[in-house]
Design a protein around this motif. Structure first.
Motif, PDB file in Angstrom:
ATOM      1  N   GLN A   1       0.803  -1.208   0.000  1.00  0.00           N
ATOM      2  CA  GLN A   1       0.000   0.000   0.000  1.00  0.00           C
ATOM      3  C   GLN A   1       0.843   1.269   0.000  1.00  0.00           C
ATOM      4  N   LEU A   2       2.045   1.189   0.594  1.00  0.00           N
ATOM      5  CA  LEU A   2       2.987   2.291   0.560  1.00  0.00           C
ATOM      6  C   LEU A   2       4.332   1.766   0.085  1.00  0.00           C
ATOM      7  N   GLN A   3       4.887   2.453  -0.905  1.00  0.00           N
ATOM      8  CA  GLN A   3       6.176   2.049  -1.457  1.00  0.00           C
ATOM      9  C   GLN A   3       7.135   3.220  -1.355  1.00  0.00           C
ATOM     10  N   ALA A   4       8.133   3.075  -0.480  1.00  0.00           N
ATOM     11  CA  ALA A   4       9.109   4.142  -0.278  1.00  0.00           C
ATOM     12  C   ALA A   4      10.338   3.902  -1.131  1.00  0.00           C
ATOM     13  N   SER A   5      10.956   5.007  -1.546  1.00  0.00           N
ATOM     14  CA  SER A   5      12.174   4.921  -2.341  1.00  0.00           C
ATOM     15  C   SER A   5      12.970   6.205  -2.193  1.00  0.00           C
ATOM     16  N   GLY A   6      14.212   6.183  -2.686  1.00  0.00           N
ATOM     17  CA  GLY A   6      15.009   7.398  -2.743  1.00  0.00           C
ATOM     18  C   GLY A   6      16.164   7.461  -1.772  1.00  0.00           C
ATOM     19  N   GLY A   7      16.314   6.480  -0.900  1.00  0.00           N
ATOM     20  CA  GLY A   7      17.422   6.502   0.029  1.00  0.00           C
ATOM     21  C   GLY A   7      18.746   6.268  -0.667  1.00  0.00           C
ATOM     22  N   GLY A   8      19.829   6.451   0.089  1.00  0.00           N
ATOM     23  CA  GLY A   8      21.147   6.232  -0.477  1.00  0.00           C
ATOM     24  C   GLY A   8      22.220   6.785   0.423  1.00  0.00           C
ATOM     25  N   LEU A   9      23.426   6.860  -0.121  1.00  0.00           N
ATOM     26  CA  LEU A   9      24.592   7.361   0.603  1.00  0.00           C
ATOM     27  C   LEU A   9      24.885   8.781   0.120  1.00  0.00           C
ATOM     28  N   VAL A  10      25.065   9.683   1.066  1.00  0.00           N
ATOM     29  CA  VAL A  10      25.335  11.076   0.723  1.00  0.00           C
ATOM     30  C   VAL A  10      26.331  11.642   1.735  1.00  0.00           C
ATOM     31  N   GLN A  11      27.119  12.600   1.306  1.00  0.00           N
ATOM     32  CA  GLN A  11      28.048  13.260   2.212  1.00  0.00           C
ATOM     33  C   GLN A  11      27.324  14.298   3.062  1.00  0.00           C
ATOM     34  N   ALA A  12      27.900  14.587   4.205  1.00  0.00           N
ATOM     35  CA  ALA A  12      27.338  15.620   5.073  1.00  0.00           C
ATOM     36  C   ALA A  12      27.205  16.933   4.297  1.00  0.00           C
ATOM     37  N   GLY A  13      26.063  17.582   4.494  1.00  0.00           N
ATOM     38  CA  GLY A  13      25.767  18.807   3.768  1.00  0.00           C
ATOM     39  C   GLY A  13      24.998  18.590   2.484  1.00  0.00           C
ATOM     40  N   GLY A  14      24.878  17.340   2.067  1.00  0.00           N
ATOM     41  CA  GLY A  14      24.187  17.026   0.828  1.00  0.00           C
ATOM     42  C   GLY A  14      22.685  16.924   0.996  1.00  0.00           C
ATOM     43  N   SER A  15      22.020  16.532  -0.090  1.00  0.00           N
ATOM     44  CA  SER A  15      20.558  16.459  -0.121  1.00  0.00           C
ATOM     45  C   SER A  15      20.100  15.137  -0.718  1.00  0.00           C
ATOM     46  N   LEU A  16      18.911  14.728  -0.314  1.00  0.00           N
ATOM     47  CA  LEU A  16      18.220  13.580  -0.897  1.00  0.00           C
ATOM     48  C   LEU A  16      16.736  13.877  -0.885  1.00  0.00           C
ATOM     49  N   CYS A  20       7.239   8.351  -1.499  1.00  0.00           N
ATOM     50  CA  CYS A  20       6.384   7.304  -0.946  1.00  0.00           C
ATOM     51  C   CYS A  20       5.096   7.281  -1.761  1.00  0.00           C
ATOM     52  N   ALA A  21       4.947   6.264  -2.597  1.00  0.00           N
ATOM     53  CA  ALA A  21       3.780   6.132  -3.450  1.00  0.00           C
ATOM     54  C   ALA A  21       2.729   5.285  -2.756  1.00  0.00           C
ATOM     55  N   ALA A  22       1.509   5.814  -2.706  1.00  0.00           N
ATOM     56  CA  ALA A  22       0.409   5.108  -2.061  1.00  0.00           C
ATOM     57  C   ALA A  22      -0.495   4.452  -3.101  1.00  0.00           C
ATOM     58  N   SER A  23      -1.057   3.334  -2.738  1.00  0.00           N
ATOM     59  CA  SER A  23      -2.037   2.665  -3.589  1.00  0.00           C
ATOM     60  C   SER A  23      -3.148   2.117  -2.712  1.00  0.00           C
ATOM     61  N   GLY A  24      -4.363   2.128  -3.257  1.00  0.00           N
ATOM     62  CA  GLY A  24      -5.501   1.598  -2.516  1.00  0.00           C
ATOM     63  C   GLY A  24      -6.240   2.628  -1.695  1.00  0.00           C
ATOM     64  N   PHE A  25      -5.728   3.829  -1.600  1.00  0.00           N
ATOM     65  CA  PHE A  25      -6.407   4.914  -0.896  1.00  0.00           C
ATOM     66  C   PHE A  25      -5.887   6.231  -1.439  1.00  0.00           C
ATOM     67  N   THR A  26      -6.590   7.320  -1.091  1.00  0.00           N
ATOM     68  CA  THR A  26      -6.228   8.649  -1.575  1.00  0.00           C
ATOM     69  C   THR A  26      -5.548   9.416  -0.463  1.00  0.00           C
ATOM     70  N   ILE A  27      -4.333   9.885  -0.728  1.00  0.00           N
ATOM     71  CA  ILE A  27      -3.533  10.444   0.367  1.00  0.00           C
ATOM     72  C   ILE A  27      -4.130  11.710   0.968  1.00  0.00           C
ATOM     73  N   ASN A  28      -4.909  12.471   0.206  1.00  0.00           N
ATOM     74  CA  ASN A  28      -5.399  13.722   0.782  1.00  0.00           C
ATOM     75  C   ASN A  28      -6.615  13.526   1.680  1.00  0.00           C
ATOM     76  N   THR A  29      -6.976  12.278   1.948  1.00  0.00           N
ATOM     77  CA  THR A  29      -7.972  11.986   2.983  1.00  0.00           C
ATOM     78  C   THR A  29      -7.337  11.278   4.168  1.00  0.00           C
ATOM     79  N   TYR A  30      -6.020  11.207   4.146  1.00  0.00           N
ATOM     80  CA  TYR A  30      -5.247  10.537   5.191  1.00  0.00           C
ATOM     81  C   TYR A  30      -4.244  11.484   5.828  1.00  0.00           C
ATOM     82  N   THR A  31      -3.857  11.173   7.048  1.00  0.00           N
ATOM     83  CA  THR A  31      -2.691  11.782   7.672  1.00  0.00           C
ATOM     84  C   THR A  31      -1.479  10.972   7.219  1.00  0.00           C
TER      85      THR A  31
END
Length: 125
Positions: A1-16, A20-31
């Motif tokens: 129902q929730l599929q997370a992605s995008g992690g990895g290795l980064v140096q201090a000061g960097g960005s990522l 998180c893709a949802a299926s089976g429900f609509t996110i704007n009716t959820y917390t």
């Protein structure tokens, strides 16, 4: 129902950016929330969005550095992480709970029914 992605290795000061893709429900009716769990530590709340509200709620430790957002068309939430530090190293989880939850409940993992599988973020010094 929730599929997370995008992690990895980064140096201090960097960005990522985590997704998180949802299926089976609509996110704007959820917390929706992001949590993280570092080795040997409890899972902690990072950032939250409630239903269709634009207001975000953030942990003090990430305020000004991390931003949670949503794309309703893609039924996906994001966590933009800037100025990453070694102490941000953790497995990051997205979570969802039906309806608009009160603020004090956002930080409690038992509030959430759906959880993503977790994505590892490692920040090197």
């Amino acid at each position: 129902q929730l599929q997370a992605s995008g992690g990895g290795l980064v140096q201090a000061g960097g960005s990522l950016r985590l997704s998180c893709a949802a299926s089976g429900f609509t996110i704007n009716t959820y917390t929706m929330g992001w949590f993280r769990q570092a080795p040997g530590k409890e899972r902690e709340g990072v950032a939250f969005l409630r239903n269709s509200e634009s207001r975000t709620i953030n942990a003090a430790s990430v305020k000004g550095r991390f931003t949670i957002s949503r794309d309703n068309a893609k039924n996906t939430i994001y966590l933009q992480m800037n100025s990453l530090q070694p102490e941000d190293t953790a497995v990051y989880f997205c979570a969802a709970a039906k309806g608009r939850k009160i603020i004090c409940a956002l930080w409690d993992t038992v509030t959430y029914y759906y959880w993503g599988q977790g994505t590892l973020v490692t920040v090197s010094s």
